[in-house]
Write a protein that holds these residues in place. Structure first.
Motif, short mmCIF file in Angstrom:
data_model
loop_
_atom_site.label_atom_id
_atom_site.label_comp_id
_atom_site.label_asym_id
_atom_site.label_seq_id
_atom_site.Cartn_x
_atom_site.Cartn_y
_atom_site.Cartn_z
N THR A 105 -5.94 5.97 13.56
CA THR A 105 -6.60 6.23 12.28
C THR A 105 -6.07 5.29 11.19
OG1 THR A 105 -6.79 8.56 12.88
CG2 THR A 105 -7.16 7.99 10.58
N ASN A 126 -17.00 3.27 13.88
CA ASN A 126 -15.75 2.55 13.61
C ASN A 126 -15.97 1.15 13.07
OD1 ASN A 126 -14.37 4.77 14.51
ND2 ASN A 126 -13.95 3.96 16.55
N LYS A 128 -16.77 -1.63 10.54
CA LYS A 128 -16.64 -1.68 9.07
C LYS A 128 -17.14 -2.99 8.45
CE LYS A 128 -14.76 2.34 9.31
NZ LYS A 128 -15.56 3.53 8.93
N ALA A 155 -11.45 0.38 20.68
CA ALA A 155 -11.72 1.48 19.74
C ALA A 155 -13.04 2.21 20.00
CB ALA A 155 -11.70 0.95 18.31
N ALA A 157 -15.24 5.24 20.38
CA ALA A 157 -14.99 6.55 19.76
C ALA A 157 -14.86 7.66 20.80
CB ALA A 157 -16.11 6.88 18.79
N GLU A 169 -10.02 5.83 16.77
CA GLU A 169 -10.31 6.03 15.35
C GLU A 169 -9.92 4.82 14.51
OE1 GLU A 169 -8.55 9.71 14.07
OE2 GLU A 169 -9.70 10.91 15.50
N ASN A 171 -10.40 1.07 12.76
CA ASN A 171 -11.51 0.40 12.08
C ASN A 171 -11.73 -0.97 12.71
OD1 ASN A 171 -11.70 2.53 10.18
ND2 ASN A 171 -10.07 1.60 8.95
#
Length: 214
Positions: A105, A126, A128, A155, A157, A169, A171
């Motif tokens: 996270t 995730n 961005k 990553a 999810a 979690e 980015n």
């Protein structure tokens, strides 16, 4: 930042105009005007005293004699590695870490590759943002698949579909430096790294995987 894997390709492309793509490093401060007199600058860098340019062979030889220039190197072509089957999330013990509540996270990861399919349901939450250095726009959509594969390992999810990534979690930021055929140039890789340095959020990991050609 953690640079995971980077292998350069030792083949030099020649442009249609007969000019070779090169990276010019300066001894002190970069002076693009010196290069502009001889050819087309393709990248001007912020964190290293260098520029990338397309130059005729005679111009390269002339610039090598300039006492402001440290060296002129080919802008080598790079290519992504063939897709491989990873050992697996379980083999590295990621599920154990997940049960302790650590799923990455807030960790920002920049994937320097062929882009990311940010429409994939395992990646869309995730993702961005990023940049496409191949087409020079802000839409680094994957048209090859390699970058999306890497993004999933890192990553994907934890959403009851597909697979779970090492840090589900985290980015994801996509920096597309490789085209649909899986090849790109060192000059775009450098530009992507500078983008990751300049972005307001703190980038913790840069992920790059490329293959060496003799």
């Amino acid at each position: 930042m953690l640079f995971m894997t980077l292998i350069f390709v030792s083949s030099l492309m020649i442009t249609t105009a007969g000019a070779a793509p090169v990276i010019i490093s300066f001894k002190d401060k970069a002076d693009p005007e010196i290069v502009q007199l001889h050819g087309k600058i393709t990248h001007s860098y912020k964190y290293i005293p260098a520029v990338a340019a397309d130059l005729p062979e005679q111009a390269i030889e002339n610039l090598k004699k300039n006492n402001k220039i440290a060296c002129i190197e080919p802008d080598y072509e790079v290519s992504v590695l063939e897709e491989v089957v990873p050992w697996g999330i379980t083999r590295i013990g990621a599920p154990v870490v997940h049960t302790n509540g650590d799923k990455g996270t807030g960790i920002n990861v920049a994937i320097i590759d062929t882009g990311i399919n940010y429409n994939n349901p395992d990646l869309c939450d995730n993702y961005k943002g990023g940049y496409d250095f191949v087409n020079d726009d802000a839409d680094p959509l994957d048209d090859n698949g390699h970058g999306t594969h890497c993004a999933g390992i890192i990553a994907a999810a934890d959403n009851d579909i597909g697979v779970i990534g090492v840090a589900p979690e985290a980015n994801l930021y996509s920096l597309k430096t490789v085209n649909r055929t899986g090849s790109g140039n060192v000059s775009d890789l450098i530009a992507a790294i500078e983008w990751a340095i300049d972005i307001p959020v703190r980038m913790r990991i840069l992920q790059m995987i490329f293959r060496l050609y003799p």
